[in-house]
Design a protein around this motif. Sequence first.
Motif, PDB file in Angstrom:
ATOM      1  N   ILE A   1      49.363  13.692 -15.301  1.00  0.00           N
ATOM      2  CA  ILE A   1      48.674  12.824 -14.346  1.00  0.00           C
ATOM      3  C   ILE A   1      47.195  13.187 -14.337  1.00  0.00           C
ATOM      4  CG2 ILE A   1      48.476  12.136 -11.924  1.00  0.00           C
ATOM      5  CD1 ILE A   1      50.978  11.130 -13.329  1.00  0.00           C
ATOM      6  N   PHE A   2      46.352  12.151 -14.367  1.00  0.00           N
ATOM      7  CA  PHE A   2      44.907  12.352 -14.393  1.00  0.00           C
ATOM      8  C   PHE A   2      44.252  11.519 -13.292  1.00  0.00           C
ATOM      9  CE2 PHE A   2      46.520  13.239 -18.574  1.00  0.00           C
ATOM     10  CZ  PHE A   2      45.844  14.388 -18.963  1.00  0.00           C
ATOM     11  N   TYR A   3      43.218  12.089 -12.715  1.00  0.00           N
ATOM     12  CA  TYR A   3      42.494  11.416 -11.649  1.00  0.00           C
ATOM     13  C   TYR A   3      41.079  11.084 -12.124  1.00  0.00           C
ATOM     14  CZ  TYR A   3      46.077  12.806  -8.265  1.00  0.00           C
ATOM     15  OH  TYR A   3      47.253  12.969  -7.578  1.00  0.00           O
ATOM     16  N   THR A   4      40.648   9.882 -11.801  1.00  0.00           N
ATOM     17  CA  THR A   4      39.248   9.529 -11.987  1.00  0.00           C
ATOM     18  C   THR A   4      38.561   9.698 -10.637  1.00  0.00           C
ATOM     19  OG1 THR A   4      39.796   7.916 -13.705  1.00  0.00           O
ATOM     20  CG2 THR A   4      37.626   7.742 -12.671  1.00  0.00           C
ATOM     21  N   VAL A   5      37.599  10.616 -10.584  1.00  0.00           N
ATOM     22  CA  VAL A   5      36.921  10.913  -9.321  1.00  0.00           C
ATOM     23  C   VAL A   5      35.420  10.733  -9.512  1.00  0.00           C
ATOM     24  CG1 VAL A   5      38.713  12.557  -8.650  1.00  0.00           C
ATOM     25  CG2 VAL A   5      36.672  13.375  -9.821  1.00  0.00           C
ATOM     26  N   GLU A   6      34.730  10.552  -8.404  1.00  0.00           N
ATOM     27  CA  GLU A   6      33.274  10.499  -8.455  1.00  0.00           C
ATOM     28  C   GLU A   6      32.752  11.902  -8.769  1.00  0.00           C
ATOM     29  OE1 GLU A   6      31.414   8.749  -5.091  1.00  0.00           O
ATOM     30  OE2 GLU A   6      32.739   6.995  -5.065  1.00  0.00           O
ATOM     31  N   ALA A   7      31.810  11.985  -9.716  1.00  0.00           N
ATOM     32  CA  ALA A   7      31.319  13.292 -10.157  1.00  0.00           C
ATOM     33  C   ALA A   7      30.563  14.015  -9.043  1.00  0.00           C
ATOM     34  CB  ALA A   7      30.414  13.123 -11.374  1.00  0.00           C
ATOM     35  N   ALA A   8      29.866  13.281  -8.202  1.00  0.00           N
ATOM     36  CA  ALA A   8      29.116  13.900  -7.115  1.00  0.00           C
ATOM     37  C   ALA A   8      30.061  14.211  -5.955  1.00  0.00           C
ATOM     38  CB  ALA A   8      27.986  12.989  -6.655  1.00  0.00           C
ATOM     39  N   PRO A   9      30.265  15.467  -5.614  1.00  0.00           N
ATOM     40  CA  PRO A   9      31.205  15.795  -4.534  1.00  0.00           C
ATOM     41  C   PRO A   9      30.629  15.478  -3.154  1.00  0.00           C
ATOM     42  CG  PRO A   9      30.134  17.788  -5.313  1.00  0.00           C
ATOM     43  CD  PRO A   9      29.652  16.674  -6.207  1.00  0.00           C
ATOM     44  N   VAL A  10      31.538  15.279  -2.214  1.00  0.00           N
ATOM     45  CA  VAL A  10      31.116  15.100  -0.826  1.00  0.00           C
ATOM     46  C   VAL A  10      30.751  16.457  -0.215  1.00  0.00           C
ATOM     47  CG1 VAL A  10      31.858  14.344   1.468  1.00  0.00           C
ATOM     48  CG2 VAL A  10      32.551  13.056  -0.565  1.00  0.00           C
ATOM     49  N   VAL A  11      31.609  17.450  -0.444  1.00  0.00           N
ATOM     50  CA  VAL A  11      31.387  18.812   0.037  1.00  0.00           C
ATOM     51  C   VAL A  11      31.777  19.771  -1.094  1.00  0.00           C
ATOM     52  CG1 VAL A  11      31.744  20.375   1.987  1.00  0.00           C
ATOM     53  CG2 VAL A  11      32.277  17.966   2.257  1.00  0.00           C
ATOM     54  N   THR A  12      31.090  20.915  -1.170  1.00  0.00           N
ATOM     55  CA  THR A  12      31.407  21.907  -2.196  1.00  0.00           C
ATOM     56  C   THR A  12      31.850  23.218  -1.545  1.00  0.00           C
ATOM     57  OG1 THR A  12      29.175  22.839  -2.318  1.00  0.00           O
ATOM     58  CG2 THR A  12      29.634  20.903  -3.681  1.00  0.00           C
TER      59      THR A  12
ATOM     60  N   SER B   1      26.979  22.316   8.394  1.00  0.00           N
ATOM     61  CA  SER B   1      26.557  21.211   7.519  1.00  0.00           C
ATOM     62  C   SER B   1      27.758  20.615   6.786  1.00  0.00           C
ATOM     63  CB  SER B   1      25.521  21.723   6.511  1.00  0.00           C
ATOM     64  OG  SER B   1      25.246  20.737   5.542  1.00  0.00           O
ATOM     65  N   GLY B   2      28.601  21.477   6.218  1.00  0.00           N
ATOM     66  CA  GLY B   2      29.777  20.990   5.496  1.00  0.00           C
ATOM     67  C   GLY B   2      30.751  20.288   6.421  1.00  0.00           C
ATOM     68  N   ALA B   3      30.923  20.809   7.650  1.00  0.00           N
ATOM     69  CA  ALA B   3      31.838  20.184   8.609  1.00  0.00           C
ATOM     70  C   ALA B   3      31.366  18.780   8.974  1.00  0.00           C
ATOM     71  CB  ALA B   3      31.953  21.050   9.864  1.00  0.00           C
ATOM     72  N   ARG B   4      30.057  18.621   9.125  1.00  0.00           N
ATOM     73  CA  ARG B   4      29.525  17.298   9.473  1.00  0.00           C
ATOM     74  C   ARG B   4      29.759  16.298   8.341  1.00  0.00           C
ATOM     75  NH1 ARG B   4      24.846  18.810  10.276  1.00  0.00           N
ATOM     76  NH2 ARG B   4      23.892  18.188   8.302  1.00  0.00           N
ATOM     77  N   LYS B   5      29.453  16.711   7.102  1.00  0.00           N
ATOM     78  CA  LYS B   5      29.661  15.803   5.961  1.00  0.00           C
ATOM     79  C   LYS B   5      31.143  15.488   5.777  1.00  0.00           C
ATOM     80  CE  LYS B   5      27.170  18.357   3.064  1.00  0.00           C
ATOM     81  NZ  LYS B   5      26.475  18.805   1.840  1.00  0.00           N
ATOM     82  N   PHE B   6      31.985  16.510   5.920  1.00  0.00           N
ATOM     83  CA  PHE B   6      33.431  16.320   5.773  1.00  0.00           C
ATOM     84  C   PHE B   6      33.957  15.376   6.853  1.00  0.00           C
ATOM     85  CE2 PHE B   6      37.883  17.992   6.215  1.00  0.00           C
ATOM     86  CZ  PHE B   6      38.304  17.684   4.934  1.00  0.00           C
ATOM     87  N   GLY B   7      33.483  15.586   8.092  1.00  0.00           N
ATOM     88  CA  GLY B   7      33.926  14.732   9.192  1.00  0.00           C
ATOM     89  C   GLY B   7      33.463  13.300   9.033  1.00  0.00           C
ATOM     90  N   ASP B   8      32.204  13.099   8.649  1.00  0.00           N
ATOM     91  CA  ASP B   8      31.672  11.737   8.470  1.00  0.00           C
ATOM     92  C   ASP B   8      32.435  10.989   7.381  1.00  0.00           C
ATOM     93  OD1 ASP B   8      29.836  12.287  10.417  1.00  0.00           O
ATOM     94  OD2 ASP B   8      28.152  12.639   9.038  1.00  0.00           O
ATOM     95  N   TYR B   9      32.730  11.685   6.282  1.00  0.00           N
ATOM     96  CA  TYR B   9      33.420  11.010   5.189  1.00  0.00           C
ATOM     97  C   TYR B   9      34.843  10.609   5.596  1.00  0.00           C
ATOM     98  CZ  TYR B   9      35.227   9.832   0.611  1.00  0.00           C
ATOM     99  OH  TYR B   9      35.787   9.157  -0.438  1.00  0.00           O
ATOM    100  N   THR B  10      35.556  11.529   6.236  1.00  0.00           N
ATOM    101  CA  THR B  10      36.931  11.208   6.643  1.00  0.00           C
ATOM    102  C   THR B  10      36.954  10.082   7.672  1.00  0.00           C
ATOM    103  OG1 THR B  10      36.866  12.983   8.305  1.00  0.00           O
ATOM    104  CG2 THR B  10      37.798  13.520   6.149  1.00  0.00           C
ATOM    105  N   LEU B  11      35.935   9.991   8.514  1.00  0.00           N
ATOM    106  CA  LEU B  11      35.868   8.915   9.513  1.00  0.00           C
ATOM    107  C   LEU B  11      35.699   7.559   8.840  1.00  0.00           C
ATOM    108  CD1 LEU B  11      35.655   7.995  12.485  1.00  0.00           C
ATOM    109  CD2 LEU B  11      33.189   8.468  12.342  1.00  0.00           C
ATOM    110  N   GLU B  12      34.882   7.510   7.783  1.00  0.00           N
ATOM    111  CA  GLU B  12      34.561   6.241   7.125  1.00  0.00           C
ATOM    112  C   GLU B  12      35.560   5.848   6.047  1.00  0.00           C
ATOM    113  OE1 GLU B  12      30.696   6.932   5.605  1.00  0.00           O
ATOM    114  OE2 GLU B  12      29.749   7.152   7.591  1.00  0.00           O
TER     115      GLU B  12
END
Length: 553
Positions: A268-279, A305-316
């Motif tokens: 199984i292979f996933y195509t993902v966006e190369a730019a991560p949301v959080v690292t 900072s990571g919590a904010r980005k992670f939270g915003d992404y999961t919300l949207e």
Amino acid sequence: MLQIDTWKRVLIWLVCLAGLAMALPNAFYTRVEQSNDAVSAIELGGATSELTQQAGQWPSWMPSSLVNLGLDLRGGAHLLAEVQVDDVYASRMEAMWPEVRDALRPERGTVGSIRKQPSEADEIRIKITKPEGMSRALEVVRGLARPIQSLSGVGSYDIEVRSEGSIIVVQLSEAEKLASDDRTVRQALEIVRRRIDEVGTREPTIQRQGADRILIQVPGIGSASELKEIIGTTAQLSFNPVVSRGADEDAAAGVGNKVIPSLDDEGIFYTVEAAPVVTGEELVDAQPAFDQNGRPAVNFRFNTSGARKFGDYTLENIGSPFAIVLDDEVVSAPVIQSHIPGGSGIITGNFTVEESTNLAVLLRAGALPAGLNFLEERTIGPELGQDSIDAGKVATIIAFAAVLVFMALSYGLFGLFANVALILNVALIFGLLSVIGATLTLPGIAGIVLTVGMAVDANVLIFERIREELKTAKGPSRAIELGYEKALSAILDANITTFITAVILFAMGSGPVRGFAITLGLGILTSVFTAIFVTRLMIVIWFERRRPKTIEV
């Protein structure tokens, strides 16, 4: 007249006794080491009958600090790793693409639509549909350049922007590459040190060699492969949006995306966006745990900072899959069920308890910024170290005996006083090495042997001055007093210059050289102390009791 205050006499003998007490555990090295390890194990996991028995091998009220044995004495693992600094360029450009894209979006009326083009690892190529707006596009992208924060890059910027027809080319500048290489190696060095410290190994040697290499020596570890398992994994964690999922490894990923395999589901292979949301760089904690089904997992927590980005992404993106990527493999790709505002989560997979624990250690210590290429690896057996110890013992005993005989034959009773001080001197060296937790290497043993030879220099100077004073028909008391006074400046000059050399060797040298410098420096301090204070105190006590009319030195 010869006179030493009572408080000074007490202080001198207390220092000698303290040195002997701190050096004593090294005479029972194996027993004390087993006791110390058992005490540490009891504090971490509780007592068992076997651990309690081992802990009782050495009295708890006695000093238990030991001189740590280096790699050449104890055996262990040796690695020379090259940091793949070029890996950072690609990840740096991937992370910069969203920033460039967002900066150009408001200028679409001028530059037209923007499309990322295939490019080399250290650059981004962006095509605009209105070439007449190129000057404005270059101005906007150049506005993203930041000054380089390093001495070698003063006045330079991190990126260079140019145009090729309708293509904007963004590259890292040469000054930024140099600064990035230095930062990468420094970061890799610190993370390797943290990972090894997490495992609890004794006195590792971790040093930078040259521009992009790291020397790693860990005494007492089983093999080089075991050490590579601890530090060789990059453990680069990221959270990437999932574009699609399938069984075709060669599927067209599209610009800005990449195809990576699943860790658990073979094929199984996933195509993902190369730019991560959080690292993983934004992780502040990772601990082994168990999921709701009782399977081993890893809990993680982001910084603010990571919590904010992670939270915003999961919300949207509720209802969309979200890939947890570890070292370019998808560990899991759960569907976002709800907003996750706390910045914490759990990584699940087909882990064993040991694997989840090791993964937590790697994530907690931090991700290596780039891969390591191991150029040299050696496992040094403890039997080689024992041979070195035995050879060092023989050399020390021979040097010790030769000096004792020479001093006794040359200076008679005064030579015997110097010999007692010499024995105390060696004990004080081992006591200090134990207190500061220094590592004794084979060059360190050479430093001790050299110190044994040098330790009597101060006494020789003093005794020769006493001989000269006796020739001027002064009384024995005055001759002894003047001998110490007039020899003091020569003793201090000689030992201070040697001590400065030892300090320079320690500051500029690598592990073995540092081991030599430490024992040499401590040996100078203890030999001056024993010559000026201990030997003098013994002579004064003898003189007060015998009151000889004449003395022979």
